[in-house]
Write an enzyme that holds these catalytic residues in place. Sequence first.
Site, PDB file in Angstrom:
ATOM      1  N   SER A 212      51.830  58.031  24.551  1.00  0.00           N
ATOM      2  CA  SER A 212      51.020  59.172  24.143  1.00  0.00           C
ATOM      3  C   SER A 212      51.792  60.479  24.362  1.00  0.00           C
ATOM      4  O   SER A 212      52.906  60.629  23.870  1.00  0.00           O
ATOM      5  CB  SER A 212      49.684  59.151  24.883  1.00  0.00           C
ATOM      6  OG  SER A 212      48.783  60.089  24.346  1.00  0.00           O
TER       7      SER A 212
ATOM      8  N   ASP B 198      44.807  55.596  14.983  1.00  0.00           N
ATOM      9  CA  ASP B 198      45.284  56.594  15.940  1.00  0.00           C
ATOM     10  C   ASP B 198      45.573  57.883  15.187  1.00  0.00           C
ATOM     11  O   ASP B 198      46.188  57.864  14.107  1.00  0.00           O
ATOM     12  CB  ASP B 198      46.558  56.085  16.620  1.00  0.00           C
ATOM     13  CG  ASP B 198      46.963  56.871  17.857  1.00  0.00           C
ATOM     14  OD1 ASP B 198      46.851  58.119  17.828  1.00  0.00           O
ATOM     15  OD2 ASP B 198      47.400  56.253  18.833  1.00  0.00           O
TER      16      ASP B 198
ATOM     17  N   HIS C 291      43.632  54.909  19.546  1.00  0.00           N
ATOM     18  CA  HIS C 291      44.622  55.428  20.481  1.00  0.00           C
ATOM     19  C   HIS C 291      44.474  54.784  21.860  1.00  0.00           C
ATOM     20  O   HIS C 291      43.359  54.620  22.371  1.00  0.00           O
ATOM     21  CB  HIS C 291      44.471  56.945  20.601  1.00  0.00           C
ATOM     22  CG  HIS C 291      45.520  57.596  21.440  1.00  0.00           C
ATOM     23  ND1 HIS C 291      46.837  57.670  21.058  1.00  0.00           N
ATOM     24  CD2 HIS C 291      45.456  58.187  22.669  1.00  0.00           C
ATOM     25  CE1 HIS C 291      47.537  58.280  21.989  1.00  0.00           C
ATOM     26  NE2 HIS C 291      46.728  58.599  22.985  1.00  0.00           N
TER      27      HIS C 291
END
Length: 327
Positions: free
Chosen positions: A168, A265, A295
């Site tokens: 991330s 995502d 995500h």
Amino acid sequence: MNTKNAHERIDPELAEVLKQVPMTEAGVFDLSDLEGTRVGVRAFAEAIAAQIPDEPSVSVEEVQAPRSDGSTLAIRLLRPTEAAGPLPVLLWFHGGGQVLGYAAQDDPTLKHLVLEVGCIVASVDYRLAPEAPAPAAAEDGLLAYRWVRSRAAALGMDTGRVALAGQSGGGGIAAATALLIRDQGGPAPLFQALSYPMLDDRNTTASSHEVTDIGIWDRATNIRAWNLILGDRAGTDEVPPYCVPARATDLTGLPPTFIAVGELDVFRDEDLGYATRLQASGVPVELHLYPGAFHAFDLFAPATAVSAAYAHAWYGYLRRQFGTRQP
């Protein structure tokens, strides 16, 4: 053209888990209350860690790398206690959109990685925005990389097998660190492994408009995060690649790259675009796109089939690149 909305396309196992995830109106991560959300993230991570039995075959040591201003950067070294060295090193950057989280939050999963891959993990407690705007985190990444390499022999590390990885926001920092290392000279990392990385502040891709209400890390949350990271520079032409890797016009000379991202995502298209550009620039790329996955699906739903497929690919890539064996 897929006529189903994002919620209708979520993998059934993931959809069941998502129903159990507590959310505010802003989703899981309410960046309008940044301090409160930071406290909540820490409490959640500590509660999860308390439920996981300690792993005595992995040692944890925190070291300090000095910055030029006299402050220090904390780096957590996780190593298998019984493995013979010198061992490969994975320089790790935690997730949290570059505004949340801390290095120790990943200890449980990184201990598992250490044993699965047979490596040392150096987890970087990089500075967060907005207190330290970009490129402070990438500068911490460069400092940590140089510090680890300079002390590798004394720490039982193999200087020929040092790599970057993150998920991330941390994946974006790993990518920015790779650009800094390339441009400032010195030995290149063996590879960079990026899990659903945060790479582009412009929010103009199809997926950035498509993922708006799943609640994990949607468009509005991402825009707010980039505004915290970049301030008034967000979305303008005044942003260097060490702040936003997707802004880099030259991707040649970067290390072999692993990129994994879910179909649902917000980062999907910027990740796919980065992978395509890397490959076109002569960089070997292994790319994984997981249908029906939102995500950080592997963190929220580790027991699902899609998360198992991701873990298999992720550990397999690390072992192949490091030349280690499956335990």
